[in-house]
Design an enzyme around this catalytic site. Structure first.
Site, PDB file in Angstrom:
ATOM      1  CG  ASP A  92      -2.448   0.917   1.020  1.00 11.28           C
ATOM      2  OD1 ASP A  92      -1.694   1.897   0.769  1.00 11.28           O
ATOM      3  OD2 ASP A  92      -3.630   0.407   1.336  1.00 11.28           O
ATOM      4  CG  HIS A 147      -5.159   3.658   0.983  1.00 10.28           C
ATOM      5  ND1 HIS A 147      -4.642   2.646   0.485  1.00 10.28           N
ATOM      6  CD2 HIS A 147      -6.767   4.394   0.522  1.00 10.28           C
ATOM      7  CE1 HIS A 147      -5.430   1.894  -0.036  1.00 10.28           C
ATOM      8  NE2 HIS A 147      -6.559   2.559  -0.503  1.00 10.28           N
ATOM      9  CB  SER A 464      -9.583   1.000  -0.045  1.00  7.50           C
ATOM     10  OG  SER A 464      -8.473   1.584  -1.297  1.00  7.50           O
TER      11      SER A 464
END
Length: 653
Positions: A92, A147, A464
């Protein structure tokens, strides 16, 4: 209120009515909240005109309501000594290592099987929780965008009590395997995630010894022999590593689902039973239901409403109603009403005290820099009618409340849908997991809807967020079955899923796959559908992939033969799908082989439900197993005038 006080006066035994009455309701329904003894409650129940009396149940805004909703709570069975040796690799955007979710408190020495390294780069330190870090972009594995931090903590974050966003959603944060380890592979930067870095990350993660890989990254649908996620995850599968990947956020368009390789667990986003309600009250006192996460308290004070001409004197009416950039010049001290779903910044900058917006997908409300309420089509139309008809429209936005969402779980419109455009006879997505308003660890330097505030935990929404939930579940399953293959773990997750309500979910199986993930049952599925790596390759042979392309996926030379080719619909998947024409009247037969992972002497019987216009036959109808590890085969034949059926498998013993 006086009516309610009179009722209470008849039942109160010791305290005064003023001390007993908590709140009186009189706008949308007639009732009240009060502090009562059991005998007082019983008197109230017996009074004429009282419809119902029920306790004030507290619905906590829990951080990990997602895991609680899936059935994986603090009371669930865990095997700590195995869980602490389980490693989740996160490909990621890096991680914020100082987050409390990545504390190594209560975690023992690094597992001996770990072969990786802490090469996090500049200003980065590992510990016994985050045992490894690598970066393929920028100068550090540190996450400045949030994220990667969010997904990592969702998959395997340690338990952290008292987590909230300004008091919203207070609870205990945790991942699927709180004692598990994390290995971080940073491949993303603000400009995107490059394929070369992703391939390198898969390569390193496999060699480092991870048990599960989660990757919430996707792009355009492409053949698996040129897809870095498909290739990398195939190599992971060869080593028994489960890869979970996001289905994508391009819904509700059909055929929009990404990460289509059959060896990947492709994850759709679903809601939980936690619903944030932010009501709007107009100048007449009428309450209109809305959605958002609003921790601002306007104390029910009414403010002028700015809409269209009252919001701007320098733009056209159409632009002003849409709160277009640069238009809002007469909104200071007012609540702005916008016809568009995503413009909050403009009203804030212009000095508005709040904003009411029109949204079509109310499954995904979020925080705002000022009070915000999202109104769906019907409620926005009603509120807009008031604004246009009232000579001096006023209103207010109430603080959010949390209620139980009886419709949950549903798949929000943004979650990508099938059918599978690459492998038409393989159902995608595979599974659905919580992906709406997930509160998890966040990078304090990352941008939020709360400018000027440093936030350590924050809400995010998308496939996600759903993907690391399934990674956490896969890791949880592997703590009970460390020797299971990747296909066995995937099968266990799919066949034990909660059945979702097709009438509440547009496109049904195209949206949610086999259903909503059910962790506590996935550890004991009874039967699993295993797929050998050569079976996947033989399927690619049947699809006329080139020898070079198949070798790229396999990581070595693989020779196709006519005898060994496998048709897509006969790949030993836990789901069954076949692309047919609407006018087809031919029978469709699926062949499957299951492996008993339950008790010896187990017997399983087929239970069939579906469209009555179709004939669905399972042969044999009963499978009996003498011992664990035993394999047996069966067929499913579907026939009828209109073969519009999608199959999913589950087991009843």
């Amino acid at each position: 209120m006086s009516h309610h006080q009179n009722i209470l006066q008849e039942v109160i035994e010791s305290s005064s009515v003023e001390n007993s009455l908590v709140r009186s309701y009189g706008r949308s329904f007639n009732g009240f909240a009060a502090k009562l003894t059991e005998s007082e409650r019983d008197k109230l129940i017996g009074m004429e005109g009282v419809v119902s009396v029920f306790p004030n149940t507290v619905y906590k805004l829990l951080t990990t309501r997602s895991y609680e909703f899936m059935g994986l709570g603090d009371k669930s069975k865990h095997i700590p000594e195995v869980e602490t040796n389980t490693i989740v690799g996160v490909i990621d955007g890096g991680i914020w290592p100082e987050s409390k979710s990545f504390s190594d408190q209560g975690i023992g020495p690094i597992p001996k099987k770990w072969k990786g390294t802490c090469a996090g780069g500049k200003n980065f330190t590992c510990n016994k929780k985050v045992i490894g870090a690598r970066h393929y972009v920028q100068e550090s594995a540190r996450d400045n965008e949030a994220h990667g931090t969010h997904t990592a903590s969702t998959a395997a974050g340690n338990k952290v009590k008292g987590v909230s966003v300004n008091g919203v959603a207070t609870g205990t944060a945790r991942g699927g395997v709180p004692l598990g380890r994390l290995a971080i592979y940073k491949v993303c930067e603000p400009a995107g995630c490059n394929a070369a870095g992703m391939m390198a990350a898969f390569d390193d993660a496999i060699a480092d010894g991870v048990d599960v890989i989660t990757i919430s990254i996707g792009g355009g649908v492409t053949k698996v022999d040129i897809d870095p996620v498909a290739i990398g995850s195939f190599h992971a599968m060869q080593k028994g590593i489960v890869t979970t990947a996001a289905a994508g956020n391009d819904g509700p368009k059909l055929g929009s689902v990404a990460n289509l390789a059959p060896w990947i667990v492709s994850v759709a986003a679903g809601s939980t039973d936690r619903k944030f309600v932010t009501n709007v009250v107009d100048g007449n006192g009428k309450m209109i239901p809305g959605r958002s996460i609003n921790d601002f308290d306007l104390k029910a004070k009414k403010y002028p409403l700015a809409y269209g001409k009252t919001a701007s004197n320098k733009c056209t009416e159409e632009l002003a109603r849409g709160c277009a950039s640069g238009c809002l010049n007469t909104v200071e001290g007012k609540i702005v009403v916008c016809d568009v779903p995503d413009n909050v910044t403009e009203p804030q900058v212009a000095g508005a005290v709040g904003v009411i917006i029109h949204v079509t997908d109310v499954d995904t409300p979020g925080l705002g820099p000022i009070p915000v309420s999202d109104l769906d089509d019907t409620n926005y139309a009603a509120f807009r009618s008031y604004v246009l008809s009232a000579p001096n429209p006023q209103g207010t936005i109430l603080k959010s409340e949390t209620v139980k969402d009886e419709n949950a779980p549903i798949v929000p419109t943004f979650s990508a849908r099938g059918p599978n455009t690459l492998f038409s006879d393989i159902l995608k997505p595979d599974i659905t997991a919580p992906g709406v308003n997930i509160l998890a660890a966040y990078s304090p330097v990352a941008q939020t809807a709360l400018p000027g505030q440093s936030i350590d935990y924050y809400f995010m929404t998308g496939t996600s967020m759903a993907t690391p939930h399934v990674a956490g579940v896969a890791a949880y399953v592997k703590t009970f079955h460390p020797d299971w293959s990747a296909s066995a773990v995937k099968s266990a997750i799919m066949t034990t899923a909660w059945e979702m309500n097709a009438s509440k979910n547009a496109e049904a199986e195209f949206a949610y796959g086999s259903g909503y993930v059910n962790p506590s049952v996935a550890v004991d599925p009874g039967l699993v559908y295993e797929i050998a790596e050569e079976d996947y390759l033989n399927m690619l042979c049947a699809l006329d992939y080139s020898p070079k392309g198949i070798s790229t996926v396999a990581g070595g030379t693989f020779t196709c033969s006519e005898k060994s080719k496998i048709q897509m619909k006969d790949l030993n998947c836990p789901s069954m799908a076949a692309k047919v024409s609407a006018s087809s009247s031919s029978d469709i037969t699926f062949s499957r082989t299951v492996t008993n992972v339950g008790k010896k002497g187990s017997t399983y019987k087929a239970k069939v439900s579906g469209d009555p216009k179709l004939s669905i036959m399972v042969e044999p109808e009963t499978l009996s197993f003498k011992s664990p590890g035993e394999k047996k085969s069966f067929t499913v034949t579907v026939s009828g005038k209109s073969l519009l059926w999608f199959g999913q498998t589950g087991h009843t013993m």
